[in-house]
Design an enzyme around this catalytic site. Structure first.
Site, PDB file in Angstrom:
ATOM      1  N   LYS A  41      44.810   9.410 101.478  1.00  7.30           N
ATOM      2  CA  LYS A  41      43.763   9.327 100.439  1.00  7.30           C
ATOM      3  C   LYS A  41      42.599   8.470 100.912  1.00  7.30           C
ATOM      4  O   LYS A  41      42.787   7.563 101.713  1.00  7.30           O
ATOM      5  CB  LYS A  41      44.349   8.653  99.185  1.00  7.30           C
ATOM      6  CG  LYS A  41      45.017   9.576  98.204  1.00  7.30           C
ATOM      7  CD  LYS A  41      45.190   8.800  96.908  1.00  7.30           C
ATOM      8  CE  LYS A  41      46.023   9.474  95.872  1.00  7.30           C
ATOM      9  NZ  LYS A  41      46.229   8.600  94.702  1.00  7.30           N
ATOM     10  N   ARG A  91      49.168   9.257  79.724  1.00  3.64           N
ATOM     11  CA  ARG A  91      47.949   9.648  79.004  1.00  3.64           C
ATOM     12  C   ARG A  91      48.073  11.016  78.351  1.00  3.64           C
ATOM     13  O   ARG A  91      47.385  11.326  77.402  1.00  3.64           O
ATOM     14  CB  ARG A  91      46.757   9.681  79.965  1.00  3.64           C
ATOM     15  CG  ARG A  91      46.290   8.331  80.401  1.00  3.64           C
ATOM     16  CD  ARG A  91      45.404   8.406  81.609  1.00  3.64           C
ATOM     17  NE  ARG A  91      46.165   8.781  82.784  1.00  3.64           N
ATOM     18  CZ  ARG A  91      45.705   8.724  84.011  1.00  3.64           C
ATOM     19  NH1 ARG A  91      44.467   8.356  84.236  1.00  3.64           N
ATOM     20  NH2 ARG A  91      46.468   9.068  85.030  1.00  3.64           N
ATOM     21  N   SER A 128      40.574   5.950  87.210  1.00  5.21           N
ATOM     22  CA  SER A 128      39.692   5.272  88.171  1.00  5.21           C
ATOM     23  C   SER A 128      38.658   6.251  88.706  1.00  5.21           C
ATOM     24  O   SER A 128      37.487   5.904  88.900  1.00  5.21           O
ATOM     25  CB  SER A 128      40.520   4.705  89.325  1.00  5.21           C
ATOM     26  OG  SER A 128      41.460   3.772  88.846  1.00  5.21           O
TER      27      SER A 128
HETATM   28  P1  ADP Z   1      47.595   6.517  91.322  1.00  2.00           P
HETATM   29  O1  ADP Z   1      48.835   5.829  91.777  1.00  2.00           O
HETATM   30  O2  ADP Z   1      47.763   7.968  91.006  1.00  2.00           O
HETATM   31  O3  ADP Z   1      46.393   6.236  92.159  1.00  2.00           O
HETATM   32  P2  ADP Z   1      46.421   4.789  89.346  1.00  2.00           P
HETATM   33  O4  ADP Z   1      46.295   3.646  90.266  1.00  2.00           O
HETATM   34  O5  ADP Z   1      45.141   5.357  88.835  1.00  2.00           O
HETATM   35  O6  ADP Z   1      47.355   5.920  89.878  1.00  2.00           O
HETATM   36  O7  ADP Z   1      47.253   4.368  88.053  1.00  2.00           O
HETATM   37  C1  ADP Z   1      48.493   3.735  88.190  1.00  2.00           C
HETATM   38  C2  ADP Z   1      49.301   3.943  86.936  1.00  2.00           C
HETATM   39  O8  ADP Z   1      48.602   3.383  85.827  1.00  2.00           O
HETATM   40  C3  ADP Z   1      49.493   5.408  86.560  1.00  2.00           C
HETATM   41  O9  ADP Z   1      50.612   5.933  87.201  1.00  2.00           O
HETATM   42  C4  ADP Z   1      49.708   5.326  85.069  1.00  2.00           C
HETATM   43  O10 ADP Z   1      51.046   4.953  84.837  1.00  2.00           O
HETATM   44  C5  ADP Z   1      48.857   4.161  84.663  1.00  2.00           C
HETATM   45  N1  ADP Z   1      47.557   4.546  84.093  1.00  2.00           N
HETATM   46  C6  ADP Z   1      46.492   5.085  84.682  1.00  2.00           C
HETATM   47  N2  ADP Z   1      45.482   5.287  83.829  1.00  2.00           N
HETATM   48  C7  ADP Z   1      45.929   4.872  82.628  1.00  2.00           C
HETATM   49  C8  ADP Z   1      45.368   4.827  81.299  1.00  2.00           C
HETATM   50  N3  ADP Z   1      44.122   5.246  81.044  1.00  2.00           N
HETATM   51  N4  ADP Z   1      46.117   4.330  80.316  1.00  2.00           N
HETATM   52  C9  ADP Z   1      47.383   3.913  80.567  1.00  2.00           C
HETATM   53  N5  ADP Z   1      47.976   3.936  81.770  1.00  2.00           N
HETATM   54  C10 ADP Z   1      47.267   4.404  82.794  1.00  2.00           C
END
Ligand code: ADP
Length: 170
Positions: A41, A91, A128
């Site tokens: 990524k 979500r 994000s």
């Molecule tokens: P990734 O590991 O896919 O990059 P992120 O870092 O964006 O995921 O998010 C980590 C975790 O945070 C997600 O797996 C989810 O559990 C939680 N998360 C992400 N966005 C939200 C949100 N808007 N509200 C609640 N929990 C969230």
């Protein structure tokens, strides 16, 4: 000591993440915010910056540790850190469909349980990726990210905070 892990790439950490981490800290004695890097990524922020933003933002909450997690199995990391649960925010049903097989696999691999917390309704739309897109196109994101993240988002985005191309709304 009941310890949970909240894993993610946090590129950058936003209010939806923070809300779930705060709720997890009410359920467990210690919460490890495990910041991951997937080398396939492309990230806006380096691992050190992602960790720093999370630490700055979470400094006032007790019982929270922010640390990097390597490329190995999350189940193995949880076993190594003595964590009995992984906490994930949900979500949507597509989040659930994506998370369910991983939760079952992690439990079968190391016995670690996954606890799903429904996302707060006013953060349901936050990711994000979307926040970075809106900020880069000059949109106001101060309601969605902590102050230290906002500063960095504005200073790392395209000059003037505006870019050409389609907006996230089409
Ligand atoms: P990734 O590991 O896919 O990059 P992120 O870092 O964006 O995921 O998010 C980590 C975790 O945070 C997600 O797996 C989810 O559990 C939680 N998360 C992400 N966005 C939200 C949100 N808007 N509200 C609640 N929990 C969230």
């Amino acid at each position: 000591m009941r310890r949970a892990v909240c894993p993610g790439s946090f590129d950058p950490i936003h209010n939806g993440h923070l809300e779930v981490i705060a709720r997890a800290s009410g359920l467990f004695d210690e919460v490890i915010v495990a910041v991951s890097t997937n080398y396939a990524k492309k990230y806006r922020f380096s691992l050190d910056e992602r960790i720093e933003m999370a630490r700055e933002t979470l400094a006032s909450l007790r019982g929270i540790i922010v640390e990097p997690v390597g490329q190995g199995l999350l189940a193995e990391y949880c076993r190594h850190r003595g964590a009995s649960a992984i906490v994930k925010g949900l979500r949507s049903s597509s989040d659930f469909d994506y998370e369910l097989p991983m939760a079952t696999m992690n439990r079968q691999l190391s016995g670690v349980e996954t606890v799903f917390l429904p996302a707060e309704s006013h953060y349901l739309h936050l990711s994000s990726t979307l926040i970075k897109e809106v900020a880069d196109l000059g949109g106001e994101v101060s309601d969605f990210v902590p102050r230290s993240v906002l500063k960095r988002l504005l200073s790392t985005g395209p000059a003037g905070g505006h870019a050409s191309g389609l907006s996230p709304l089409g």
